[in-house]
Motif scaffolding. Structure first.
Motif, short mmCIF file in Angstrom:
data_model
loop_
_atom_site.label_atom_id
_atom_site.label_comp_id
_atom_site.label_asym_id
_atom_site.label_seq_id
_atom_site.Cartn_x
_atom_site.Cartn_y
_atom_site.Cartn_z
N ILE A 73 8.70 -17.90 -33.90
CA ILE A 73 8.17 -18.75 -32.85
C ILE A 73 8.72 -18.33 -31.49
N PHE A 74 10.00 -17.97 -31.45
CA PHE A 74 10.61 -17.51 -30.20
C PHE A 74 9.91 -16.26 -29.68
N GLY A 75 9.70 -15.28 -30.58
CA GLY A 75 9.04 -14.05 -30.17
C GLY A 75 7.61 -14.29 -29.72
N GLN A 76 6.91 -15.19 -30.42
CA GLN A 76 5.53 -15.50 -30.05
C GLN A 76 5.46 -16.19 -28.69
N ILE A 77 6.43 -17.06 -28.40
CA ILE A 77 6.47 -17.74 -27.10
C ILE A 77 6.77 -16.74 -25.99
N VAL A 78 7.64 -15.78 -26.25
CA VAL A 78 7.91 -14.73 -25.26
C VAL A 78 6.63 -13.96 -24.96
N ILE A 79 5.88 -13.62 -26.00
CA ILE A 79 4.64 -12.86 -25.83
C ILE A 79 3.62 -13.66 -25.04
N ILE A 80 3.43 -14.93 -25.38
CA ILE A 80 2.41 -15.72 -24.69
C ILE A 80 2.83 -16.00 -23.25
N ALA A 81 4.14 -16.09 -22.99
CA ALA A 81 4.62 -16.25 -21.61
C ALA A 81 4.33 -15.00 -20.79
N LEU A 82 4.56 -13.83 -21.38
CA LEU A 82 4.25 -12.58 -20.70
C LEU A 82 2.75 -12.47 -20.43
N ILE A 83 1.93 -12.95 -21.37
CA ILE A 83 0.47 -12.91 -21.19
C ILE A 83 0.06 -13.80 -20.03
N GLN A 84 0.60 -15.02 -19.98
CA GLN A 84 0.23 -15.95 -18.90
C GLN A 84 0.67 -15.43 -17.54
#
Length: 451
Positions: A73-84
């Motif tokens: 979940i942490f890694g996925q949140i990092v990825i979606i933050a970078l996307i936004q």
């Protein structure tokens, strides 16, 4: 002192954008390389973390490891933050923080916003930025609600809510990252929903709205009040509609009898899949058909759509729809013996035409050069290589399965291609060129034979 004191910086706006995106990628690489980001509890290799961070920041979607099964979940949140952040642009996010802190936006920061939003001047740039935030968040929230309602029947409410918010951000920003590998198998994307109208419709709507550009969205929303559209919006909307419709028809014809892609679908399902595969090369990266099973003619056609890409001022990449429209207009004008390119009774300035030609040639040179280099370092068919390179340049994220098997050199080359594609070849050229000096004289005009 302004909180983001860039007045003393010795960099031009394009150089600041390049450095800003590079810094975001560096931070993302460090976070994704942490053991906490991986479900296995082991660190992702540095090159794979760098590739993933670059793909997320440049809103591309090419992946070496499956996002849904490899990252926590942490890694996925990092990825979606970078996307936004990458989708709106890092300068947009820093301006948002300035709004929250009630700080004044300096003129140089307005220049950076102008560059980040791909605008011609700074007039009304802060007002446009406020609209960008409101439109983006509103569209993503609406899509997240629809996704949550639909997927709650399959995943349960809590997981559907997480998936809904995550994918609404990813698809609106034309990123192409998805978590469905944890549901339907690694790298499956939306193939499990090929016949699902709601999932397809909402996803396509997000991709199209994210790819139109914020100026067009603003014009559409205010159309009821002002009763007119700008020339830019008219060209973008007409070209977008033409590319989607013609693309769907061509894909439908090419794949109608292919037993490995559309053969098992109903007629309505084939129509839906055709439209989805026509929309997604506009830099989105999601797919409902197995792309590696497409006929080579279809794969090459997708390469063309990916190269054209989305529209200026959007979250997408490619040479942009307006550039393609100008090229088509130039061909038509030349064939008809006309001196000017005219759209909707407006004549285009020569500098617009030259910029479109320059952008196309730079992009074409970049894609061909990288493809030729990778054809000597990677063990793969050329169609797979040119598909992957064009997908990287257009920040699309569609893949024929080559990305996970790239060599270290190949990963670096594709990462640099994604970086150049997100910023744009012209911005990169401006950032790297020395300070321009005004020409004091012009040479005598000469003539050469063409054709």
């Amino acid at each position: 002192m302004n909180w983001i004191d860039i007045r003393k910086w010795k960099f031009t706006p394009p150089q600041v954008l390049v450095l800003g995106f590079a810094l975001m990628i560096l931070i993302g690489t460090c976070l994704l390389a942490l053991p906490i980001s991986s479900v296995h509890g082991t660190s992702l290799t540095l090159i794979n973390a760098f590739f993933t961070a670059t793909s997320a920041t440049c809103v591309t979607g090419l992946v070496i490891v499956d996002t849904g099964t490899h990252f926590t979940i942490f890694g996925q949140i990092v990825i979606i933050a970078l996307i936004q952040i990458g989708g709106l642009g890092f300068m947009s996010m820093t301006t948002l923080i300035a709004f929250v802190l009630k700080k004044r936006i300096s003129f140089k920061e307005r220049l950076l916003l102008k560059e980040a939003l791909n605008q011609e001047n700074v007039d009304g740039i802060v007002r446009l930025f406020r609209k960008v935030l409101v439109y983006s968040l509103s569209i993503q929230c609406a899509a997240a609600v629809l996704f949550t309602i639909r997927w709650s029947f399959d995943l349960g409410f809590s997981k559907a809510l997480y998936f809904g918010v995550w994918h609404a951000i990813s698809f609106f920003n034309n990123a192409g990252f998805d978590l469905f590998g944890s549901i339907n198998g690694e790298f499956s994307s939306l193939t499990g929903y090929a016949n699902d109208f709601i999932t397809n419709f909402v996803t396509m709507a997000l991709i199209i709205l994210g790819g139109l550009g914020f100026i067009v969205l603003s014009d559409l929303i205010e159309f009821k009040k002002v009763k007119k559209l700008s020339l830019h919006s008219k060209v973008v909307l007409s070209m977008t509609g033409f590319l989607i419709a013609s693309g769907a028809i061509i894909i439908f014809i090419l794949e109608f009898t292919n037993p490995h892609t559309m053969g098992h679908l109903s007629f309505g399902g084939r129509m839906l899949a055709s439209f989805f595969q026509s929309v997604t090369p506009r830099t989105a990266g999601a797919n409902t058909l197995d792309l590696s099973s497409l006929r080579q003619a279809t794969q090459f056609f997708l390469v063309i759509l990916m190269f054209i890409g989305a529209s200026p001022g959007s979250t997408g990449g490619g040479i942009k729809t307006t550039t393609f429209a100008i090229l088509i207009g130039a061909v038509i004008a030349m064939i008809r013996g006309k001196e000017d390119i005219v759209f909707f009774r407006f004549r285009l300035a020569k500098e617009r035409i030259l910029k479109a030609i320059t952008l196309t040639m730079l992009a074409l040179f970049l894609v061909i050069f990288v493809a030729m280099v990778l054809s000597t370092t990677e063990d793969a068919a050329f169609i797979r290589i040119i598909f992957e390179v064009t997908s990287a340049f257009g920040t699309v994220g569609l893949s024929l399965g080559l990305t996970p098997y790239l060599t270290v050199f190949g990963k670096i080359m594709i990462s640099l291609t994604m970086f150049a594609g997100r910023l744009g070849p012209i911005t990169m050229a401006y950032a790297l060129q020395p300070k321009q000096e005004k020409e004091l004289y012009r040479y005598t005009e000469g003539k050469i034979t063409i054709g």
